[in-house]
Motif scaffolding. Sequence first.
Motif, PDB file in Angstrom:
ATOM      1  N   THR A   1       1.050  -1.336  -0.290  1.00 17.19           N
ATOM      2  CA  THR A   1       0.001   0.133  -0.220  1.00 17.19           C
ATOM      3  C   THR A   1       0.760   1.206   0.265  1.00 17.19           C
ATOM      4  O   THR A   1       2.303   1.144   0.072  1.00 17.19           O
ATOM      5  N   ALA A   2       0.410   2.422  -0.246  1.00 16.21           N
ATOM      6  CA  ALA A   2       1.239   3.323  -0.556  1.00 16.21           C
ATOM      7  C   ALA A   2       1.237   4.011   1.359  1.00 16.21           C
ATOM      8  O   ALA A   2       2.738   4.191   1.140  1.00 16.21           O
ATOM      9  N   THR A   3       0.654   3.433   1.668  1.00 12.39           N
ATOM     10  CA  THR A   3       1.196   3.694   3.080  1.00 12.39           C
ATOM     11  C   THR A   3       2.226   2.598   3.695  1.00 12.39           C
ATOM     12  O   THR A   3       3.558   3.645   4.073  1.00 12.39           O
ATOM     13  N   GLU A   4       2.543   1.336   3.414  1.00 14.03           N
ATOM     14  CA  GLU A   4       3.844   0.881   3.790  1.00 14.03           C
ATOM     15  C   GLU A   4       4.623   1.149   2.673  1.00 14.03           C
ATOM     16  O   GLU A   4       5.488   1.213   3.609  1.00 14.03           O
ATOM     17  N   ARG A   5       5.197   2.056   1.378  1.00  9.58           N
ATOM     18  CA  ARG A   5       6.184   2.384   1.026  1.00  9.58           C
ATOM     19  C   ARG A   5       6.555   3.798   1.001  1.00  9.58           C
ATOM     20  O   ARG A   5       7.470   4.161   1.686  1.00  9.58           O
ATOM     21  N   ARG A   6       5.433   4.590   1.943  1.00  9.32           N
ATOM     22  CA  ARG A   6       6.098   6.303   2.867  1.00  9.32           C
ATOM     23  C   ARG A   6       7.043   5.058   4.101  1.00  9.32           C
ATOM     24  O   ARG A   6       7.659   5.836   4.222  1.00  9.32           O
ATOM     25  N   ARG A   7       6.134   4.408   4.883  1.00 13.74           N
ATOM     26  CA  ARG A   7       6.986   3.636   6.480  1.00 13.74           C
ATOM     27  C   ARG A   7       8.286   3.871   5.753  1.00 13.74           C
ATOM     28  O   ARG A   7       9.531   3.065   6.500  1.00 13.74           O
ATOM     29  N   GLU A   8       8.469   2.235   4.735  1.00 14.81           N
ATOM     30  CA  GLU A   8       9.569   2.029   3.977  1.00 14.81           C
ATOM     31  C   GLU A   8      10.716   2.898   3.616  1.00 14.81           C
ATOM     32  O   GLU A   8      11.589   3.076   4.105  1.00 14.81           O
ATOM     33  N   ALA A   9      10.413   4.455   3.090  1.00 16.27           N
ATOM     34  CA  ALA A   9      11.176   4.992   2.715  1.00 16.27           C
ATOM     35  C   ALA A   9      11.270   5.612   3.660  1.00 16.27           C
ATOM     36  O   ALA A   9      12.436   6.130   3.875  1.00 16.27           O
ATOM     37  N   ALA A  10      10.656   6.255   4.781  1.00 15.22           N
ATOM     38  CA  ALA A  10      10.999   6.517   6.276  1.00 15.22           C
ATOM     39  C   ALA A  10      12.057   6.451   6.479  1.00 15.22           C
ATOM     40  O   ALA A  10      13.212   6.825   7.324  1.00 15.22           O
ATOM     41  N   ASP A  11      11.759   4.799   6.815  1.00 16.83           N
ATOM     42  CA  ASP A  11      12.853   3.407   7.670  1.00 16.83           C
ATOM     43  C   ASP A  11      14.300   4.230   7.342  1.00 16.83           C
ATOM     44  O   ASP A  11      14.877   4.195   7.566  1.00 16.83           O
ATOM     45  N   ARG A  12      14.287   4.140   5.556  1.00 16.54           N
ATOM     46  CA  ARG A  12      15.354   4.048   4.605  1.00 16.54           C
ATOM     47  C   ARG A  12      15.883   5.436   4.883  1.00 16.54           C
ATOM     48  O   ARG A  12      17.175   5.785   5.431  1.00 16.54           O
ATOM     49  N   VAL A  13      15.127   6.515   5.536  1.00 17.93           N
ATOM     50  CA  VAL A  13      15.980   7.851   5.539  1.00 17.93           C
ATOM     51  C   VAL A  13      16.478   7.653   7.151  1.00 17.93           C
ATOM     52  O   VAL A  13      17.819   8.167   7.154  1.00 17.93           O
TER      53      VAL A  13
END
Length: 80
Positions: free
Chosen positions: A3-15
């Motif tokens: 989901t978009a929420t999961e992708r945003r969470r993963e992106a935030a984790d990478r940052v």
Amino acid sequence: MKTATERRREAADRVRAAEDAVVRLKAGLAGVGVKLPSLRIDPVSCAGEEPVPLVDLGRCTLDTALRLSVQLEAAAHHDG
């Protein structure tokens, strides 16, 4: 499919992981007397929906580059 929420969470984790790496790298370098004044996360690499953060080691003086190379050479000899 994520989901978009999961992708945003993963992106935030990478940052956050990149931010942690910068903090750890600064501390490690400071411990051996090396300071890279421009060390940071590359902001352009964090743009977009799925960022791939890059650590920008930045520019440094010749003296800093030489101190860093001495430390790396010492560590290589210690490990070898």
